[in-house]
Design a protein around this motif. Structure first.
Motif, PDB file in Angstrom:
ATOM      1  N   PHE A  52      75.330  17.644 -79.250  1.00 31.95           N
ATOM      2  CA  PHE A  52      74.540  17.235 -78.649  1.00 31.95           C
ATOM      3  C   PHE A  52      72.752  17.534 -77.805  1.00 31.95           C
ATOM      4  CE2 PHE A  52      78.323  14.428 -78.263  1.00 31.95           C
ATOM      5  CZ  PHE A  52      77.423  12.808 -78.144  1.00 31.95           C
ATOM      6  N   ASN A  53      72.591  16.942 -78.325  1.00 30.27           N
ATOM      7  CA  ASN A  53      70.635  17.867 -77.621  1.00 30.27           C
ATOM      8  C   ASN A  53      71.326  17.628 -76.444  1.00 30.27           C
ATOM      9  OD1 ASN A  53      68.901  18.791 -79.331  1.00 30.27           O
ATOM     10  ND2 ASN A  53      68.792  16.962 -80.818  1.00 30.27           N
ATOM     11  N   ASP A  54      71.040  19.178 -75.593  1.00 30.46           N
ATOM     12  CA  ASP A  54      71.559  18.980 -74.686  1.00 30.46           C
ATOM     13  C   ASP A  54      70.776  18.140 -72.537  1.00 30.46           C
ATOM     14  OD1 ASP A  54      73.122  21.378 -74.243  1.00 30.46           O
ATOM     15  OD2 ASP A  54      71.676  22.855 -73.868  1.00 30.46           O
ATOM     16  N   ASN A  55      69.448  18.067 -73.222  1.00 34.66           N
ATOM     17  CA  ASN A  55      68.356  17.040 -72.766  1.00 34.66           C
ATOM     18  C   ASN A  55      68.672  15.366 -73.594  1.00 34.66           C
ATOM     19  OD1 ASN A  55      67.058  17.224 -74.739  1.00 34.66           O
ATOM     20  ND2 ASN A  55      65.534  17.702 -74.042  1.00 34.66           N
ATOM     21  N   ALA A  56      69.782  15.350 -73.865  1.00 33.00           N
ATOM     22  CA  ALA A  56      69.728  13.441 -75.053  1.00 33.00           C
ATOM     23  C   ALA A  56      70.472  13.224 -73.680  1.00 33.00           C
ATOM     24  CB  ALA A  56      70.389  13.856 -75.818  1.00 33.00           C
ATOM     25  N   ASN A  57      69.952  12.125 -73.710  1.00 39.53           N
ATOM     26  CA  ASN A  57      70.240  10.415 -72.308  1.00 39.53           C
ATOM     27  C   ASN A  57      71.294  10.081 -73.363  1.00 39.53           C
ATOM     28  OD1 ASN A  57      70.188   8.644 -70.670  1.00 39.53           O
ATOM     29  ND2 ASN A  57      67.997   7.965 -70.336  1.00 39.53           N
ATOM     30  N   ILE A  58      72.499  10.145 -72.734  1.00 38.31           N
ATOM     31  CA  ILE A  58      73.396   9.388 -72.591  1.00 38.31           C
ATOM     32  C   ILE A  58      74.303   8.226 -71.665  1.00 38.31           C
ATOM     33  CG2 ILE A  58      74.412  11.647 -74.242  1.00 38.31           C
ATOM     34  CD1 ILE A  58      77.233  11.837 -71.863  1.00 38.31           C
ATOM     35  N   GLY A  59      73.659   8.268 -70.991  1.00 36.33           N
ATOM     36  CA  GLY A  59      74.110   7.027 -70.016  1.00 36.33           C
ATOM     37  C   GLY A  59      73.810   5.762 -70.778  1.00 36.33           C
ATOM     38  N   GLY A  60      73.294   5.829 -70.995  1.00 32.66           N
ATOM     39  CA  GLY A  60      73.756   4.182 -71.883  1.00 32.66           C
ATOM     40  C   GLY A  60      75.151   3.505 -72.515  1.00 32.66           C
ATOM     41  N   GLY A  61      75.857   4.819 -72.504  1.00 30.34           N
ATOM     42  CA  GLY A  61      77.050   5.000 -73.485  1.00 30.34           C
ATOM     43  C   GLY A  61      77.791   4.308 -72.853  1.00 30.34           C
ATOM     44  N   ARG A  62      78.730   3.087 -73.361  1.00 31.25           N
ATOM     45  CA  ARG A  62      79.126   1.685 -72.894  1.00 31.25           C
ATOM     46  C   ARG A  62      80.760   2.387 -73.192  1.00 31.25           C
ATOM     47  NH1 ARG A  62      79.423  -2.554 -74.658  1.00 31.25           N
ATOM     48  NH2 ARG A  62      78.726  -4.015 -73.302  1.00 31.25           N
ATOM     49  N   VAL A  63      81.279   3.037 -71.715  1.00 32.04           N
ATOM     50  CA  VAL A  63      82.442   3.369 -72.102  1.00 32.04           C
ATOM     51  C   VAL A  63      83.140   3.595 -70.592  1.00 32.04           C
ATOM     52  CG1 VAL A  63      83.936   5.578 -72.402  1.00 32.04           C
ATOM     53  CG2 VAL A  63      82.103   5.250 -73.542  1.00 32.04           C
ATOM     54  N   SER A  64      84.913   2.535 -70.491  1.00 33.20           N
ATOM     55  CA  SER A  64      84.484   2.851 -69.290  1.00 33.20           C
ATOM     56  C   SER A  64      86.368   3.933 -69.247  1.00 33.20           C
ATOM     57  CB  SER A  64      85.393   1.056 -68.916  1.00 33.20           C
ATOM     58  OG  SER A  64      86.420   0.449 -69.845  1.00 33.20           O
ATOM     59  N   LYS A  65      86.381   4.261 -67.816  1.00 28.37           N
ATOM     60  CA  LYS A  65      87.821   4.978 -67.727  1.00 28.37           C
ATOM     61  C   LYS A  65      88.955   4.348 -66.688  1.00 28.37           C
ATOM     62  CE  LYS A  65      89.985   9.641 -66.661  1.00 28.37           C
ATOM     63  NZ  LYS A  65      89.674  10.916 -65.863  1.00 28.37           N
ATOM     64  N   ARG A  66      89.831   3.959 -67.673  1.00 28.83           N
ATOM     65  CA  ARG A  66      90.653   3.418 -66.537  1.00 28.83           C
ATOM     66  C   ARG A  66      92.043   4.087 -65.654  1.00 28.83           C
ATOM     67  NH1 ARG A  66      92.373  -1.650 -70.665  1.00 28.83           N
ATOM     68  NH2 ARG A  66      89.887  -2.241 -70.376  1.00 28.83           N
ATOM     69  N   GLY A  67      92.397   4.206 -64.357  1.00 29.74           N
ATOM     70  CA  GLY A  67      93.511   5.439 -64.415  1.00 29.74           C
ATOM     71  C   GLY A  67      94.326   5.082 -64.539  1.00 29.74           C
ATOM     72  N   ARG A  68      95.651   6.013 -64.376  1.00 27.95           N
ATOM     73  CA  ARG A  68      96.863   5.841 -64.794  1.00 27.95           C
ATOM     74  C   ARG A  68      97.283   4.541 -64.392  1.00 27.95           C
ATOM     75  NH1 ARG A  68      99.363  10.625 -66.478  1.00 27.95           N
ATOM     76  NH2 ARG A  68      98.213  12.472 -66.115  1.00 27.95           N
ATOM     77  N   ASN A  69      98.184   3.806 -65.386  1.00 30.28           N
ATOM     78  CA  ASN A  69      98.934   2.812 -65.798  1.00 30.28           C
ATOM     79  C   ASN A  69      97.603   1.550 -65.059  1.00 30.28           C
ATOM     80  OD1 ASN A  69     101.307   3.619 -66.186  1.00 30.28           O
ATOM     81  ND2 ASN A  69     101.440   4.364 -63.888  1.00 30.28           N
ATOM     82  N   THR A  70      96.615   1.533 -65.296  1.00 31.33           N
ATOM     83  CA  THR A  70      95.521   0.332 -65.048  1.00 31.33           C
ATOM     84  C   THR A  70      95.775  -0.259 -65.875  1.00 31.33           C
ATOM     85  OG1 THR A  70      93.945   1.729 -63.679  1.00 31.33           O
ATOM     86  CG2 THR A  70      93.213   0.474 -64.581  1.00 31.33           C
ATOM     87  N   GLY A  71      96.223  -1.488 -65.859  1.00 32.67           N
ATOM     88  CA  GLY A  71      95.595  -2.474 -67.227  1.00 32.67           C
ATOM     89  C   GLY A  71      94.967  -3.792 -66.364  1.00 32.67           C
ATOM     90  N   ILE A  72      94.804  -4.527 -67.344  1.00 34.75           N
ATOM     91  CA  ILE A  72      93.544  -5.848 -67.284  1.00 34.75           C
ATOM     92  C   ILE A  72      94.684  -7.237 -68.049  1.00 34.75           C
ATOM     93  CG2 ILE A  72      91.424  -4.600 -67.907  1.00 34.75           C
ATOM     94  CD1 ILE A  72      91.878  -5.925 -70.545  1.00 34.75           C
ATOM     95  N   ALA A  73      94.211  -8.302 -66.664  1.00 37.97           N
ATOM     96  CA  ALA A  73      94.909  -9.261 -67.642  1.00 37.97           C
ATOM     97  C   ALA A  73      94.843  -9.528 -68.563  1.00 37.97           C
ATOM     98  CB  ALA A  73      94.548 -10.592 -66.441  1.00 37.97           C
ATOM     99  N   VAL A  74      95.572 -10.053 -69.214  1.00 34.12           N
ATOM    100  CA  VAL A  74      95.227 -10.572 -70.960  1.00 34.12           C
ATOM    101  C   VAL A  74      95.787 -11.546 -71.220  1.00 34.12           C
ATOM    102  CG1 VAL A  74      95.044  -7.806 -71.966  1.00 34.12           C
ATOM    103  CG2 VAL A  74      96.697  -9.192 -71.980  1.00 34.12           C
ATOM    104  N   GLY A  75      95.240 -12.529 -72.360  1.00 33.27           N
ATOM    105  CA  GLY A  75      96.219 -13.665 -72.776  1.00 33.27           C
ATOM    106  C   GLY A  75      96.694 -13.750 -73.713  1.00 33.27           C
ATOM    107  N   GLY A  76      96.549 -14.628 -75.095  1.00 33.71           N
ATOM    108  CA  GLY A  76      97.054 -14.420 -75.815  1.00 33.71           C
ATOM    109  C   GLY A  76      96.272 -14.163 -77.297  1.00 33.71           C
ATOM    110  N   GLY A  77      96.654 -13.997 -78.309  1.00 35.29           N
ATOM    111  CA  GLY A  77      96.751 -13.044 -79.358  1.00 35.29           C
ATOM    112  C   GLY A  77      97.352 -12.002 -79.753  1.00 35.29           C
ATOM    113  N   GLY A  78      96.736 -11.463 -80.771  1.00 37.65           N
ATOM    114  CA  GLY A  78      98.055 -10.369 -81.059  1.00 37.65           C
ATOM    115  C   GLY A  78      97.165  -9.369 -82.387  1.00 37.65           C
ATOM    116  N   LEU A  79      97.704  -7.662 -82.789  1.00 30.80           N
ATOM    117  CA  LEU A  79      96.352  -7.668 -83.295  1.00 30.80           C
ATOM    118  C   LEU A  79      96.946  -7.615 -84.608  1.00 30.80           C
ATOM    119  CD1 LEU A  79      98.124  -3.421 -82.578  1.00 30.80           C
ATOM    120  CD2 LEU A  79      95.714  -4.955 -82.399  1.00 30.80           C
ATOM    121  N   GLY A  80      97.221  -8.685 -85.404  1.00 28.33           N
ATOM    122  CA  GLY A  80      97.534  -9.457 -86.544  1.00 28.33           C
ATOM    123  C   GLY A  80      98.656  -8.130 -87.457  1.00 28.33           C
TER     124      GLY A  80
END
Length: 294
Positions: A3-31
């Motif tokens: 990366f260019n050192d002065n590039a602005n990456i702030g708009g990157g949409r990434v979340s980091k979940r702590g250990r054993n962090t889950g979300i409430a999920v409904g139906g559906g599957g990988l297929g």
């Protein structure tokens, strides 16, 4: 890829979940295709993902990596690197996909996790490996996989090899938008199966982004990435080769069985990455070639 050192990456949409962090999920599957894909790739039984997620919100923290704002940080830290890659990929596909006749919609923020997490496709663990869940339009990734890519699968590693992985999964999101994922889920395997064609197209899309990456700019007109070196391209090709069905089968089973392929051979994966890199996303119709030409 640096990366260019002065590039602005702030708009990157990434979340980091702590250990054993889950979300409430409904139906559906990988297929069926995704289950074949991941089970074959990683040698684990993923049948637990097929039954649809159960609501299971667990305790833990979620961060949007707000501290990752510059290309210099992306060069120094793998999580910031994923955020920088996400910023570049979002910008690329927002411009490129309409040229292919499809409106672009952003995926949900890339979910980085450690050990395990809940997803729209059920519970996932680090052993699952990186994957895209169409049910919630999210890429899930434990960055420890990058160590496995070197130690278990024999890739040379490197930043572009890591970004190849997220670019490949982003390709699955593009396929979800174009309808390819839904149309190709017939449960078949084999060297010319729809499953293989899906994976090779995602490799091609990853190559297309890589080929254009040094022209993609942030909101200030600064290119995210510096020119790619031949050594970095070799790293990306090494990663593509490392996860070829023939190479994994030979290492884990002692023989190669093309009838069981779900991703394509090492040669195919490298070749289609190269097609995208040299010719762009418009050349990534892996469903057009006949069986012998694939």
């Amino acid at each position: 890829m640096t990366f260019n050192d002065n590039a602005n990456i702030g708009g990157g949409r990434v979340s980091k979940r702590g250990r054993n962090t889950g979300i409430a999920v409904g139906g559906g599957g990988l297929g069926v295709i995704a289950l074949f894909l991941l089970s074959q790739f990683l040698g684990v039984d993923l049948s637990g993902l097929a039954g649809g997620g159960q609501p299971a919100a667990e305790s833990g923290s979620v961060s949007n990596l707000a501290e990752c704002t510059t290309g210099a940080q992306a060069n120094a830290d793998v999580e910031c690197r994923m955020k920088g890659a996400a910023a570049s990929l979002d910008t690329y596909w927002a411009e490129e996909l309409p040229r292919l006749g499809v409106d672009y919609q952003q995926p949900q923020p890339v979910a980085l996790f450690t050990d395990s997490t809940g997803t729209g496709c059920g519970a996932a663990s680090a052993a699952t490996g990186p994957f895209y869940c169409p049910s919630d339009a999210t890429i899930y990734l434990d960055t420890a996989f990058f160590d496995d890519l070197r130690t278990r699968f024999g890739s040379s590693g490197g930043p572009l090899a890591e970004m190849y992985v997220i670019a490949h999964e982003w390709g699955h999101h593009v396929q979800n938008l174009t309808g390819v994922l839904a149309q190709s889920q017939d449960g078949q395997t084999g060297a010319a199966s729809n499953s293989v064609r899906v994976e090779l197209q995602a490799d091609c899309f990853a190559g297309a982004w890589t080929g254009a990456a040094t022209t993609i700019t942030d909101e200030n007109g600064v290119t995210f990435l510096k020119p790619i070196t031949q050594a970095q391209i070799r790293d990306a090709l090494s990663a593509a080769s490392a996860v070829g069905d023939d190479r994994i089968q030979a290492a884990t089973q002692g023989q190669v069985n093309p009838e069981g392929w779900t991703h394509g051979s090492s040669e195919q994966r490298q070749r289609w990455f190269g097609t995208g890199f040299e010719q762009g996303a418009g050349a990534c119709d892996t469903f057009a070639p006949g069986d012998a030409e694939l």
